[in-house]
Design a protein around this motif. Structure first.
Motif, PDB file in Angstrom:
ATOM      1  N   VAL A   8       0.832  -1.213   0.000  1.00 49.52           N
ATOM      2  CA  VAL A   8       0.000   0.000   0.000  1.00 49.52           C
ATOM      3  C   VAL A   8       0.858   1.251   0.000  1.00 49.52           C
ATOM      4  O   VAL A   8       0.594   2.225  -0.712  1.00 49.52           O
ATOM      5  CB  VAL A   8      -0.960  -0.026   1.209  1.00 49.52           C
ATOM      6  CG1 VAL A   8      -1.718   1.297   1.308  1.00 49.52           C
ATOM      7  CG2 VAL A   8      -1.944  -1.178   1.088  1.00 49.52           C
ATOM      8  N   ASP A  21       2.461   1.788  -3.385  1.00 49.73           N
ATOM      9  CA  ASP A  21       1.496   1.919  -4.498  1.00 49.73           C
ATOM     10  C   ASP A  21       2.033   1.210  -5.739  1.00 49.73           C
ATOM     11  O   ASP A  21       2.197   1.798  -6.830  1.00 49.73           O
ATOM     12  CB  ASP A  21       1.210   3.380  -4.781  1.00 49.73           C
ATOM     13  CG  ASP A  21       0.021   3.530  -5.732  1.00 49.73           C
ATOM     14  OD1 ASP A  21      -0.768   2.583  -5.891  1.00 49.73           O
ATOM     15  OD2 ASP A  21      -0.099   4.637  -6.354  1.00 49.73           O
ATOM     16  N   THR A  42      -2.124   5.862   4.609  1.00 54.57           N
ATOM     17  CA  THR A  42      -1.586   6.349   3.298  1.00 54.57           C
ATOM     18  C   THR A  42      -1.464   7.851   3.280  1.00 54.57           C
ATOM     19  O   THR A  42      -1.524   8.506   2.240  1.00 54.57           O
ATOM     20  CB  THR A  42      -2.499   5.893   2.129  1.00 54.57           C
ATOM     21  OG1 THR A  42      -3.796   6.412   2.357  1.00 54.57           O
ATOM     22  CG2 THR A  42      -2.525   4.393   2.024  1.00 54.57           C
TER      23      THR A  42
END
Length: 812
Positions: free
Chosen positions: A721, A724, A800
């Motif tokens: 995550v 990305d 994030t």
């Protein structure tokens, strides 16, 4: 009682005293007498008492002989004096006596000259003679009479002169007896004198009026002499009246010309020329009238009123200019007539005409200036009134006719104020020029107004047609040109209707009106054609814009997302087909209904759109290219916007410039497909299950491996995550690897730091919880640690927030 005034007219040498006679005339005011004056002269032998007779008869002051000094010449030359107490003004001349010993041989010549001079200018000639000479052959008066009659022949067409014979020292013989003898002697002398052929038979009475009077001796019978002189003096009163002593007055010279006449007569006599008295009279009249005319002209030129009028008219109009100037001219001409009244009528009238012409020539510039002011003022008022009438909404023709008529009437009134009656000048040329200027101004205003009218309607048409036509051409379809024609017809008819109504105000000819309406219609068509040609010049840009719009948006006008399900080939073909329609619409102008027969779209479709499908077929048969031409079939050149060759070239450029967009769409679709298919193939999954069965069973037998695997899974998920990875590989494998390599280590370090912080926070919380909640049931330490570690890793993996870590490459 008047004072006697005398002067010597001609001296003994025969020289005329010009200054003396001029001074004499001024002193006796002879110039004011006109024709009311008479001239008397006396001739006779020397020392015969001529001066004595004149002094007693007319109260003159001629020098007389002193009897005590002996007989000698007393009068030399010719003397002149004004008679005192005689009406009208009478001048008397005392001539030098004849037969004088002092002159000698020149006696005869001067005698004839003086006799001719006396006959030429005198009305009455006194012949002084002794009584005892009557009837004698060798009498002293016979040479004198011969001289008188001889010189009379030199006078061309002479006037009839009175010869008054004064018999001096009359004896006891009665006058009635002496007179016949004297007349007989006179007739004999007349008959003996040589005459021209024209006068050989002419009697004496045609030339002379003979009168005879006798006077007693001045020395012996002075009282009787004076009494007789008084009686004779009475006969000289009003001598020029009808029946008076003076004879014919037809050749008399006006008094103002007497000096000049006497000078010219004596000059001719001295030159021994025949004296033409009528011609001399005309000559004197000519000279004197010209002198008078020049004098009056100079006086008028220096007249104060005229000078002021001339100066004033240069700066602006003057009320009553013509009346004032006419009065000055009339006065000047009247003064001339008054002074030249007694001169020859023909000469006087001719000189008056010349004077009038000179005066009019002198005043003409001022008159033209005054007339120019009238014209300018009238013209300015016309323009002002005309503009006011037009601005007030009055019809052009009505305003023009009314203002022009008013203008010409105002000019006629202004001309009447400056006209000079004696000049009788015609202002028709100025009036015609004014009318031409007025008509020119009307035409100019009409042209300007009509030009403004045409410009306004052209601007209206431009506003009404330009934007709609551009919009219709931009959205080219099969209905584009019919819509443009409909728009053109509606707007043109509306404009022509209003334009025709406006033209009716300007009284334009029907032919001109039609031509202007046609020009307006042509302007509308020309504007559409110009707009079409302008858009045709941008057709490639329009085609690319349409292609991008259709290719990049769906039917709902939403941007396309190339997910892999779209048929790019079909979309491209459909978009290019629409662009081909745009090109076909822009290729030819179709402003007439009959132009719809031009099927340009079919030709372009066959030649361009189908070329790709035909490329795979057999090309062994060579076909004719329909676009290999500079003209369309049955389409005039004037209606062609884009030629077939240009269409082919534009289509080639269009395809080249849109291929990149299509290739980008294909690349995006392929990238999307790759990003969605990241799992290994099914066969790889089956192989992994078969080959990894032992390892799977080992993990099941030992639960600690499951915990380690679970923690590793959570860590890898968090790393996935944070990095990305799916997003990085959407732009390609190599860019993704480079991007991940640059931020892999910082991401690992960041995760480890977060785990450490979470671990410390968890330990502190556990201590406080154990002290405050001792009553709770104890839980195995391995289970709690695993759960919290899992929670911490999951939490870290789900964060994030860009504040935690930002990739430098992604920012770029």
């Amino acid at each position: 009682y008047d004072k006697c005034c005398s002067t010597q007219l001609i001296d003994g040498d025969g020289t005329i005293n010009v200054s003396g006679i001029e001074s004499f005339m001024k002193e006796v005011k002879l110039g004011e007498c006109g024709l009311s004056y008479a001239v008397v002269s006396i001739m006779g032998p020397q020392s015969s008492g001529k001066s004595t007779l004149l002094n007693n008869l007319f109260s003159t002051n001629f020098r007389e002989m002193d009897a005590f000094k002996g007989r000698s010449q007393t009068t030399k030359g010719i003397w002149m004096a004004k008679c005192v107490g005689i009406e009208p003004c009478t001048l008397v001349m005392d001539l030098e006596g004849t037969d004088g010993r002092e002159r000698g041989e020149d006696d005869t010549a001067f005698e004839k000259q003086s006799a001719l001079f006396a006959l030429a200018i005198s009305d009455i000639v006194l012949i002084n003679m002794w009584c005892h000479d009557i009837g004698r052959e060798q009498a002293a008066n016979k040479p004198l009479l011969k001289t008188v009659f001889q010189v009379m022949m030199r006078l061309f067409s002479p006037r009839k002169t009175t010869l008054l014979f004064v018999i001096r020292d009359k004896t006891k013989t009665p006058l009635e007896n002496l007179e016949p003898v004297l007349r007989e002697d006179i007739q004999k002398i007349w008959d003996s004198v040589p005459k021209p052929e024209a006068h050989k038979e002419t009697p004496l009475s045609d030339f002379f009026i003979v009168e005879v009077v006798a006077l007693s001796s001045f020395e012996e019978k002075e009282d009787l002499f004076k009494e007789q002189v008084v009686n004779l003096r009475n006969r000289f009163q009003h001598s020029i009246a009808p029946g008076g002593l003076a004879g014919d007055r037809r050749g008399v010279v006006p008094a103002s010309g007497f000096s000049f006449s006497a000078q010219e007569i004596w000059k001719i006599i001295k030159e021994n020329k025949d004296l033409d008295l009528p011609a001399h009279k005309v000559m004197v009249a000519t000279v004197r009238c010209e002198e008078i005319a020049n004098e009056k002209h100079d006086l008028f030129a220096s007249n104060k009123d005229w000078c002021e009028l001339k100066e004033a008219v240069q700066s602006g109009p003057i009320s009553g200019f013509g009346k004032n100037l006419n009065s000055l001219l009339t006065t000047c001409l009247s003064e001339y007539d008054a002074e030249a009244n007694y001169f020859d009528e023909g000469v006087r009238s001719a000189k008056q005409k010349q004077l009038q012409e000179k005066l009019l020539q002198l005043v003409q510039p001022a008159f033209q200036a005054a007339l120019g002011h009238v014209r300018s003022r009238v013209f300015d008022k016309f323009k002002e009134a005309f503009d006011k009438a037009l601005n007030g909404g009055e019809g052009f023709s009505s305003a023009a006719n009314t203002c022009v008529e008013s203008c010409m009437t105002r000019f006629d009134e202004g001309f009447a104020d400056v006209v000079i009656e004696v000049a009788n000048w015609d202002a028709s040329k100025v009036r015609e020029k004014l009318r031409r200027d007025v008509d020119t101004h009307v035409s100019s205003v009409r042209a300007t107004k009509m030009s403004e009218l045409v410009s306004s309607y052209e601007e209206k048409l431009k506003e009404a047609l330009s934007a709609p036509a551009e919009t219709l051409l931009d959205g080219a379809s099969k209905d584009t040109w019919p819509s443009i024609r409909k728009l053109l017809n509606i707007e043109t008819q509306s404009a022509v209707s209003g334009f025709s109504a406006e033209l009716a105000r300007y009284d334009t000819e029907e032919e001109t009106k039609k031509s202007m309406i046609m020009a307006l219609e042509d302007y509308a068509k020309g504007m559409i054609e110009a707009k079409a040609r302008e858009e045709a010049g941008r057709v490639l840009i329009r085609m690319k814009d349409r292609f991008l719009t259709l290719f990049s948006h769906d039917s709902d006008s939403m941007p396309r997302i190339w997910t892999g399900k779209e048929d790019i080939r079909a979309i491209t073909k459909s978009s290019r087909s629409e662009c081909l329609k745009l090109l076909s619409v822009m290729a030819v102008i179709r402003l007439a209904d009959a132009d719809d027969i031009y099927d340009i779209e079919k030709t372009l479709t066959v030649a361009l759109a189908d070329s790709s499908s035909d490329s795979g077929k057999d090309n062994s048969i060579t076909t004719l290219d329909p676009l290999a031409s500079s003209t369309w079939d049955q389409v005039p050149t004037s209606k062609t916007l884009i030629t077939p060759v240009q269409c082919k070239s534009l289509w080639r450029k269009f395809k080249m410039e849109t291929e990149y967009t299509v290739s980008q769409a294909i690349s995006a679709q392929e990238a999307n497909n790759r990003s969605n298919n990241w799992l290994p193939p099914p066969w790889a999954i089956v192989a992994l299950l078969i080959l990894g069965f032992n390892e799977f069973m080992t993990v099941l037998r030992n639960p600690l491996y499951l915990g380690v695997i679970f923690v590793g899974y959570l860590f890898m998920k968090s790393l996935w995550v944070q990095l990305d990875i799916a997003g990085e590989f959407q732009n390609g494998a190599l860019p993704g690897i480079i991007s991940l390599s640059s931020k892999f280590v910082p991401t690992i370090m960041n995760l480890m730091k977060k785990l450490a912080e979470e671990g410390q926070g968890t330990a502190g919380n556990d201590d406080s919880r154990n002290s405050s909640k001792s009553y709770e049931r104890p839980v195995p330490s391995g289970r709690v640690t695993s759960s919290r570690a899992s929670s911490g890793v999951t939490s870290l993996g789900n964060r994030t927030d860009s504040t935690e870590y930002t990739s430098p490459l992604k920012d770029e």
